[in-house]
Scaffold this motif. Structure first.
Motif, short mmCIF file in Angstrom:
data_model
loop_
_atom_site.label_atom_id
_atom_site.label_comp_id
_atom_site.label_asym_id
_atom_site.label_seq_id
_atom_site.Cartn_x
_atom_site.Cartn_y
_atom_site.Cartn_z
N ALA A 1 1.74 -11.93 -2.09
CA ALA A 1 1.15 -12.30 -3.27
C ALA A 1 -0.16 -12.94 -3.20
N ALA A 2 -0.38 -13.92 -2.25
CA ALA A 2 -1.71 -14.33 -1.89
C ALA A 2 -2.56 -13.26 -1.43
N TYR B 1 -7.59 -11.16 4.29
CA TYR B 1 -6.57 -10.70 3.33
C TYR B 1 -6.17 -9.55 3.74
N ILE B 2 -7.03 -8.56 4.07
CA ILE B 2 -6.46 -7.17 4.37
C ILE B 2 -5.69 -7.32 5.40
N ARG B 3 -5.97 -7.84 6.57
CA ARG B 3 -5.07 -8.00 7.42
C ARG B 3 -3.69 -8.81 7.23
N LEU B 4 -3.74 -9.60 6.39
CA LEU B 4 -2.43 -10.32 5.82
C LEU B 4 -1.65 -9.25 4.95
N GLU B 5 -2.21 -8.52 4.18
CA GLU B 5 -1.50 -7.51 3.53
C GLU B 5 -0.75 -6.59 4.34
N MET B 6 -1.31 -5.93 5.54
CA MET B 6 -0.83 -5.30 6.30
C MET B 6 0.33 -5.75 7.17
N LEU B 7 0.06 -7.11 7.60
CA LEU B 7 1.25 -7.90 8.28
C LEU B 7 2.54 -7.78 7.54
N LEU C 1 -7.23 -9.67 -2.81
CA LEU C 1 -7.46 -8.35 -2.71
C LEU C 1 -7.81 -7.54 -4.12
N TYR C 2 -7.04 -7.67 -5.03
CA TYR C 2 -6.74 -6.99 -6.38
C TYR C 2 -6.81 -7.43 -7.45
N GLY C 3 -6.92 -9.01 -7.37
CA GLY C 3 -6.89 -9.67 -8.59
C GLY C 3 -5.76 -10.53 -9.23
N ARG C 4 -5.82 -11.36 -10.08
CA ARG C 4 -4.41 -11.96 -10.60
C ARG C 4 -3.47 -11.26 -11.16
N GLU C 5 -3.56 -10.06 -11.75
CA GLU C 5 -2.55 -9.52 -12.05
C GLU C 5 -1.60 -9.04 -11.26
N LYS C 6 -2.25 -8.27 -10.01
CA LYS C 6 -1.23 -7.86 -8.95
C LYS C 6 -0.72 -8.95 -8.25
N GLY C 7 -1.38 -9.91 -8.03
CA GLY C 7 -0.96 -11.25 -7.32
C GLY C 7 0.33 -11.92 -8.18
N CYS C 8 0.10 -12.01 -9.36
CA CYS C 8 0.83 -12.68 -10.38
C CYS C 8 2.29 -11.64 -10.04
#
Length: 823
Positions: free
Chosen positions: A683-684, A652-658, A689-696
């Motif tokens: 969002a995924a 997921y870290i790589r995904l966020e950077m991507l 990485l940071y929880g539901r609030e950030k993802g939502c």
């Protein structure tokens, strides 16, 4: 008369035995050390199947080399040769993967050896990189040999460290005193013991120089350190023949290799056959390749002859004759290359200006860029169709500077023809129509401007068709999703689709059917993205039917992906996989197609949706995005698939950077569906990485991007990653009908994925037996003999295995079976 003979060198043959212990063997030594002869004679004595080709000169192009290689492979496997020739040398990772898949499927015998002679002339990194992959991925009983003067163009450190590469050095190939003595006895030279030792010392075991010196000694030329190779070649080889044969040699030296028929035509010498026999009989520097049916000069002789071609007017004669020969045999691009070298630039322009001879790649010959860049504008204006082909190459190059130059030249050409007065109106309008046709590419991705250019061209053509835009052109520009390419403004998906359905058929009328079926595939893709499943299916089948009437592989491929995605959503997984298999079959059997990248994008997307990361093509899993041309891997659609693959890896870290990087890729052509996928992936990543609030919060942004266009399916295809967030959002927005629809689609998708078959477990006992024998290196015919069945039955079993394991070939199937512990 002394005939060419070969000395058997046991010492060297023992060293060459290591060829069969390594995937790659490099035979390295300077010119004239007998590298080629040693390898050829050793392999012939061993009786193993050999595929032999070479680079001809520093001017040899990767494309010409690839054509020769495919021809040689075709002798072993005709179908594979045809496919390799039609695909051409790969310029990116997916095409390389396709080539390797074809190579691994060759029905070859153990210890088949591919030999590439004069590999030091390979200047293209595409070639050297591809062979590194061959060495890494081809089966262990397939061997590759490079014969080269140096290894500076080979990056083999990793292969050598892994024990996959063996080097046979110059020291091994040097002739010893004993071997030179045996060579003299074989050839009938009598230098005496003192002369033998002096020649050995002087040459350092360099057999070609030794041969020249021994020939010189027969003519009274003493061994001396002041002699140089050119002087020896001139005195021993060149001056030994009369003026007709000298002229014959000079004329033939413009070619890297030639047939007897070509020799007669180019030299216009009625005694050509007699001359060739004499040269081959008397001269070790003229050889005949029995397999290829061509004569070659040794590089020592070839370099000498070409160095003597000082008079450009004199050398233009054989270049012109070679060009004429290829013209008569309708090998146009090669003909243009030689005619250009003969200085016949205007003739090449005239040929390229001939509408009947124009193909989709006729201007892509060696030297074309150099020629067009040097031609005065006034002459280019005289041959506008030829000039427009060059302009098109510039615009499609992907190089910003070249694109700007192409647009500038196009504007200039249009201005010139609009001002022309002493020209027939029909001719003038025809040229202006082709200018408008080419201008389509300058406004690519803007549907309104593209259609305006096409309509202007149709108006000027007065019912005629373009001679520059051909039916076989790649209408979908590498994307497996047609509507994705042109949807560039949020909130205008329906408007864009309606306009394309109404207006894009103009391109088919202009280009003799290129793009046929694009209206139906647009309807299908719009319906699919927005949840009208029935319309998606109906129009996808219509698109396939229409596309096949005009051999529009790209359109059929887009429609095939539409059906695959639809059936996954509906839980018809077997039907979805069957459509994927049919896509591969259609692309594979169409030998003129260039849609392999599009196919792998489609397969990668579908397997990502099925959560089968091992079936996603490796380049899309790893993100090996080779430098792309204008088509840009389907307008960055590759990054959508790569993002899905990274999501499945749970990095997921790589995904966020991507997702941060990919925004720039989607911005190039304003691909709104690309932006949407990227936001869902973000969002995924944030959710993990940071929880539901950030993802939502990120997912709400994605919903906002898609709401006005009522886009549903992209969310459903990420259901396993976003369903928890979506349910939370739906609870807080219980009256939001759009979110309810998205949630329903996601829940439906998750249920459908539960029906994904476990295909590996369904292999029959016989199929497992066939696969096991395949893994042991047996050919189809050998498996058939072992099992007491026909080779056709074995082929059917293998096809079923590939289908069940969802792989593209035997090596991939073996690796997957090993991973699944089926053996």
């Amino acid at each position: 008369m002394k005939r060419n003979k070969t000395l058997k060198r046991e010492r060297v043959n023992r060293a060459l035995e290591l060829i069969f212990d390594y995937p790659l063997t490099i035979v390295e030594a300077p010119i004239g050390y007998g590298k080629t002869t040693a390898v050829r004679e050793f392999l012939a004595a061993r009786g193993v199947p050999v595929i032999w080709t070479s680079f001809f000169s520093e001017d040899d192009t990767p494309e010409a080399f690839w054509d020769r290689l495919a021809t040689e492979i075709g002798i072993l496997d005709e179908t594979a040769g045809i496919r390799l020739k039609s695909l051409g040398i790969p310029f990116n990772a997916p095409q390389a993967a396709t080539i390797i898949s074809i190579m691994s499927e060759l029905d070859y015998s153990p210890d088949t050896t591919l030999v590439i002679d004069d590999f030091h002339l390979a200047k293209s990194m595409r070639v050297t990189g591809l062979f590194r992959r061959f060495v890494s991925e081809m089966p262990g009983d397939f061997h590759i040999v490079f014969i080269t003067r140096d290894m500076s163009n080979l990056d083999i450190a990793e292969l050598f460290a892994k024990g996959r590469c063996n080097i046979l050095p110059q020291q091994t190939l040097r002739f010893t005193v004993e071997e030179i003595r045996a060579y003299c006895a074989l050839m009938g030279f009598r230098p005496g013991e003192d002369g033998l030792k002096r020649v050995t010392e002087y040459t350092g075991g360099w057999i070609s120089l030794a041969y020249l010196i021994f020939r010189g000694m027969e003519q009274g030329i003493p061994v001396g350190r002041n002699s140089v190779i050119d002087e020896l070649v001139e005195k021993v080889l060149y001056d030994a023949y009369d003026e007709p044969i000298q002229r014959f040699l000079m004329h033939l030296s413009v070619m890297d290799a030639f047939t007897a028929e070509q020799a007669r035509y180019v030299t216009e010498e009625i005694r050509a056959g007699e001359f060739l026999k004499k040269l081959r009989r008397e001269n070790a520097f003229v050889s005949f390749d029995e397999a290829a049916g061509v004569y070659k000069f040794h590089n020592v002789l070839l370099d000498f002859l070409r160095a003597r071609q000082i008079d450009s007017a004199e050398s233009a004669i054989p270049y012109r004759r070679v060009g004429e020969w290829f013209l008569e045999h309708k090998t146009y691009k090669t003909a243009y290359r030689y005619l250009f070298r003969a200085g016949e630039t205007e003739r090449v322009l005239a040929l390229l200006n001939d509408e009947d001879a124009i193909t989709h790649d006729s201007a892509e010959f060696e030297g074309a860029m150099e020629m067009f860049a040097a031609v005065p504008r006034t002459l280019l204006f005289k041959y506008p169709l030829a000039y427009l082909q060059f302009i098109t190459l510039l615009i499609l190059s992907g190089d910003p500077a070249a694109v700007r130059d192409g647009v500038s030249r196009l504007d200039e050409l249009q201005g010139v023809y609009e001002r022309f007065e002493n020209i027939q109106t029909i001719r003038k309008n025809h040229v202006l129509a082709e200018i408008s046709t080419v201008r389509v590419f300058t406004v690519f991705n803007d549907v309104h401007q593209m259609v305006a250019c096409a309509n202007e061209a149709l108006h000027l053509q007065e019912g005629g068709v373009s001679c520059l835009m051909k039916r076989e052109a790649e209408f979908t520009f590498g994307s497996p999703h047609f509507l994705y390419t042109y949807y560039r403004e949020p909130g205008r998906l329906r408007e864009t689709a309606d306009f394309m359905v109404s207006e894009f058929p103009a391109f088919s009328r202009l280009a003799s059917g290129c793009g046929t079926g694009c209206d139906y595939v647009t309807l299908a893709e719009y319906a699919l993205e927005t949840g009208d499943w029935q319309a998606a299916e109906l129009n996808a089948f219509k698109a396939i039917y229409k596309a096949k009437t005009m051999k529009q592989t790209g359109i059929a491929l887009c429609a095939g992906l539409t059906l695959t995605r639809l059936y996954i959503y509906k839980g018809k997984i077997d039907e979805a996989l069957e459509h994927l298999r049919q896509l591969r079959a259609d692309v594979t059997k169409d030998i003129s197609t260039g849609y392999n990248t599009s196919l792998e994008l489609a397969e990668g997307y579908a397997y990502a949706c099925l959560a089968q990361p091992d079936s996603i093509p490796e380049w899309l899993r790893t993100g090996d995005m080779s430098p792309a041309r204008f088509m840009y891997h389907g307008m960055a659609f590759n990054y959508v698939v790569h993002g899905k693959a990274v999501l499945l890896s749970k990095d997921y870290i790589r995904l966020e950077m991507l997702t941060e990087e990919c925004a720039a890729h989607f911005s190039i052509f304003h691909n709104q569906l690309g932006f949407l996928h990227n936001q869902i992936l973000d969002a995924a990543a944030k959710y993990r990485l940071y929880g539901r609030e950030k993802g939502c919060a990120a997912l709400r942004e994605a919903l906002g991007m898609a709401r006005e266009d009522h886009i549903l399916l992209p969310f459903a295809e990420y259901a396993p990653a976003i369903l928890d967030m979506l349910r939370h959002i739906a609870q807080n927005d219980s009256r939001d009908d759009y979110i309810k629809e998205v949630l329903f689609a996601c829940e439906q998708y998750l249920e459908s994925l539960k029906r994904t078959p476990q295909s590996a477990a369904s292999l029959t006992a016989r199929e497992l037996e066939v696969l096991t024998l395949t893994a042991e290196g047996l050919k189809r015919s050998e498996i058939a003999c072992r099992l007491g069945v026909s080779a056709g039955t074995v082929k059917t079993h293998l096809e079923n295995i590939y289908r069940k394991l969802e792989t593209g070939g035997k090596m991939e199937a073996v690796r997957k079976a090993q991973k699944l512990k089926l053996f």
